[in-house]
Design a protein around this motif. Structure first.
Motif, PDB file in Angstrom:
ATOM      1  N   VAL A   8     -40.929 -51.126  58.575  1.00  0.00           N
ATOM      2  CA  VAL A   8     -41.073 -52.188  57.579  1.00  0.00           C
ATOM      3  C   VAL A   8     -39.886 -52.148  56.634  1.00  0.00           C
ATOM      4  O   VAL A   8     -39.582 -51.106  56.045  1.00  0.00           O
ATOM      5  CB  VAL A   8     -42.382 -52.033  56.781  1.00  0.00           C
ATOM      6  N   ALA A  27     -38.415 -54.415  53.365  1.00  0.00           N
ATOM      7  CA  ALA A  27     -38.679 -55.487  52.409  1.00  0.00           C
ATOM      8  C   ALA A  27     -37.381 -55.862  51.692  1.00  0.00           C
ATOM      9  O   ALA A  27     -36.695 -54.992  51.146  1.00  0.00           O
ATOM     10  CB  ALA A  27     -39.730 -55.058  51.398  1.00  0.00           C
ATOM     11  N   VAL A  31     -40.543 -55.116  61.121  1.00  0.00           N
ATOM     12  CA  VAL A  31     -41.151 -56.098  60.226  1.00  0.00           C
ATOM     13  C   VAL A  31     -40.253 -56.251  59.001  1.00  0.00           C
ATOM     14  O   VAL A  31     -40.171 -55.333  58.178  1.00  0.00           O
ATOM     15  CB  VAL A  31     -42.568 -55.648  59.812  1.00  0.00           C
ATOM     16  N   VAL A  36     -39.619 -58.409  55.632  1.00  0.00           N
ATOM     17  CA  VAL A  36     -40.414 -59.293  54.789  1.00  0.00           C
ATOM     18  C   VAL A  36     -39.745 -59.552  53.446  1.00  0.00           C
ATOM     19  O   VAL A  36     -38.871 -58.800  52.999  1.00  0.00           O
ATOM     20  CB  VAL A  36     -41.823 -58.699  54.535  1.00  0.00           C
ATOM     21  N   PHE A  52     -46.418 -63.383  51.562  1.00  0.00           N
ATOM     22  CA  PHE A  52     -45.208 -62.805  52.124  1.00  0.00           C
ATOM     23  C   PHE A  52     -44.589 -63.759  53.132  1.00  0.00           C
ATOM     24  O   PHE A  52     -45.285 -64.504  53.823  1.00  0.00           O
ATOM     25  CB  PHE A  52     -45.524 -61.478  52.835  1.00  0.00           C
ATOM     26  N   ALA A  71     -42.111 -63.454  56.512  1.00  0.00           N
ATOM     27  CA  ALA A  71     -41.793 -62.374  57.448  1.00  0.00           C
ATOM     28  C   ALA A  71     -40.963 -62.880  58.613  1.00  0.00           C
ATOM     29  O   ALA A  71     -41.056 -64.041  59.023  1.00  0.00           O
ATOM     30  CB  ALA A  71     -43.075 -61.738  57.973  1.00  0.00           C
ATOM     31  N   ASN A  80     -39.836 -60.970  62.546  1.00  0.00           N
ATOM     32  CA  ASN A  80     -40.131 -59.794  63.369  1.00  0.00           C
ATOM     33  C   ASN A  80     -39.258 -59.755  64.615  1.00  0.00           C
ATOM     34  O   ASN A  80     -39.632 -60.309  65.652  1.00  0.00           O
ATOM     35  CB  ASN A  80     -41.605 -59.801  63.784  1.00  0.00           C
ATOM     36  N   LEU A  93     -48.255 -53.954  58.202  1.00  0.00           N
ATOM     37  CA  LEU A  93     -47.808 -54.247  56.838  1.00  0.00           C
ATOM     38  C   LEU A  93     -48.967 -54.120  55.857  1.00  0.00           C
ATOM     39  O   LEU A  93     -48.819 -53.527  54.780  1.00  0.00           O
ATOM     40  CB  LEU A  93     -47.225 -55.657  56.790  1.00  0.00           C
ATOM     41  N   ILE A 109     -49.368 -64.385  55.201  1.00  0.00           N
ATOM     42  CA  ILE A 109     -48.016 -64.195  55.719  1.00  0.00           C
ATOM     43  C   ILE A 109     -47.551 -65.500  56.356  1.00  0.00           C
ATOM     44  O   ILE A 109     -48.237 -66.043  57.230  1.00  0.00           O
ATOM     45  CB  ILE A 109     -47.966 -63.054  56.750  1.00  0.00           C
ATOM     46  N   GLN A 118     -44.654 -67.013  58.644  1.00  0.00           N
ATOM     47  CA  GLN A 118     -43.675 -66.508  59.600  1.00  0.00           C
ATOM     48  C   GLN A 118     -43.218 -67.653  60.505  1.00  0.00           C
ATOM     49  O   GLN A 118     -43.875 -68.685  60.613  1.00  0.00           O
ATOM     50  CB  GLN A 118     -44.289 -65.377  60.433  1.00  0.00           C
TER      51      GLN A 118
END
Length: 280
Positions: free
Chosen positions: A163, A165, A195, A197, A205, A207, A209, A229, A246, A248
């Motif tokens: 992850v 951020a 991930v 984000v 969030f 995101a 991926n 997450l 999320i 995405q």
């Protein structure tokens, strides 16, 4: 066998977007070579294979990308829940993966199906600095681009993820990387995806991926990543208020929406919800 695969878009944003998955329902699990071949022919990031689990009830499931088997896939599980609801009625279905007992619930809602999965148990921990540096270099980021409130972490919600951020939405939109280099890093570390984000707020969030481990540059919606997450946020005391949303796939032109309900017990499964629709 390819004719038996349903094609379903999972985690749709209304009546658009969604991450496509293949769903195979059969009476006996095919040979692994056949599943690999079918997943490659279908060409989606994941195809799930499900057969009756036997006297105990439920379904035995396995997940394949075009290049490899993965331990758990959230969007394919949502797609499976949609197909089970259509073929066997609204309700909750027990699933046995290679490593965990999970569940999915599906309910028809007009032209779409609402589905919720219960993830495997979650876990998280700090990411080694050398790995963080390598990952940042892969994507062209620096330590100054990170959100200091959410330090890089290793997280698992049925599959392993790194992850990262970022402190701005613009940095997330600029994500680029070399697929071969990403495949090498992710397979070496056992990551399903990385991930990446941006926290728009405490409960919302954005995101992206990268899924190079499966031969896919980017996944537009990643339920396993969302579960990982969410577990990480709970472990770190993030003020999630019991749920997060999320967004995405926006940067791919494939908008997706995932909702995650997060219980209070550390390490416990989370629930990831979204809508699904059949692809003609």
């Amino acid at each position: 066998m390819i004719e038996q695969v349903e094609r379903v878009a999972a985690f749709c944003a209304g009546d658009v977007g969604g991450n496509p998955a293949g769903v195979y329902l059969g009476t006996a699990m095919p040979d692994e070579a056949d599943m690999r071949r079918v997943a490659a022919q279908v060409g989606y990031s994941e195809t799930v294979f499900a057969v009756p689990a036997g006297a105990g009830g439920g379904w035995r499931v396995r997940y394949f990308s075009p290049e490899s088997e993965v331990p758990f896939c959230g969007h394919a599980t949502i797609a499976l829940g949609a197909v089970l609801a259509l073929k066997h009625g609204d309700g909750s279905y027990r699933l046995t993966t290679n490593h965990a007992e999970i569940a999915v619930r599906g309910a028809r809602r007009g032209d779409t199906i609402a589905a919720t999965l219960q993830s495997p148990p979650t876990s998280s921990g700090p990411a080694p600095q050398a790995l963080v540096d390598e990952a940042l270099a892969l994507f062209g980021y620096t330590a100054a681009d990170l959100d200091p409130r959410l330090p890089p972490a290793l997280a698992n919600g049925g599959a392993g993820h790194l992850v990262i951020a970022l402190k701005s939405r613009e940095l997330l939109a600029a994500m680029r990387y070399d697929l071969d280099a990403g495949r090498t890093l992710m397979r070496r570390e056992g990551f399903a995806t990385i991930v990446i984000v941006h926290a728009e707020g405490a409960q919302r969030f954005h995101a992206r991926n990268p899924f190079a481990s499966g031969g896919v540059y980017e996944d537009p919606a990643t339920g396993a990543g969302a579960a990982a997450l969410a577990g990480y946020l709970r472990d770190g005391g993030w003020p999630h208020g019991g749920a997060i949303d999320i967004v995405q796939g926006e940067d791919m032109g494939v908008p997706c929406h995932l909702h995650v309900d997060i219980g209070p017990e550390p390490g416990s499964p989370v629930q990831v919800s979204g809508s699904a629709r059949l692809i003609a």
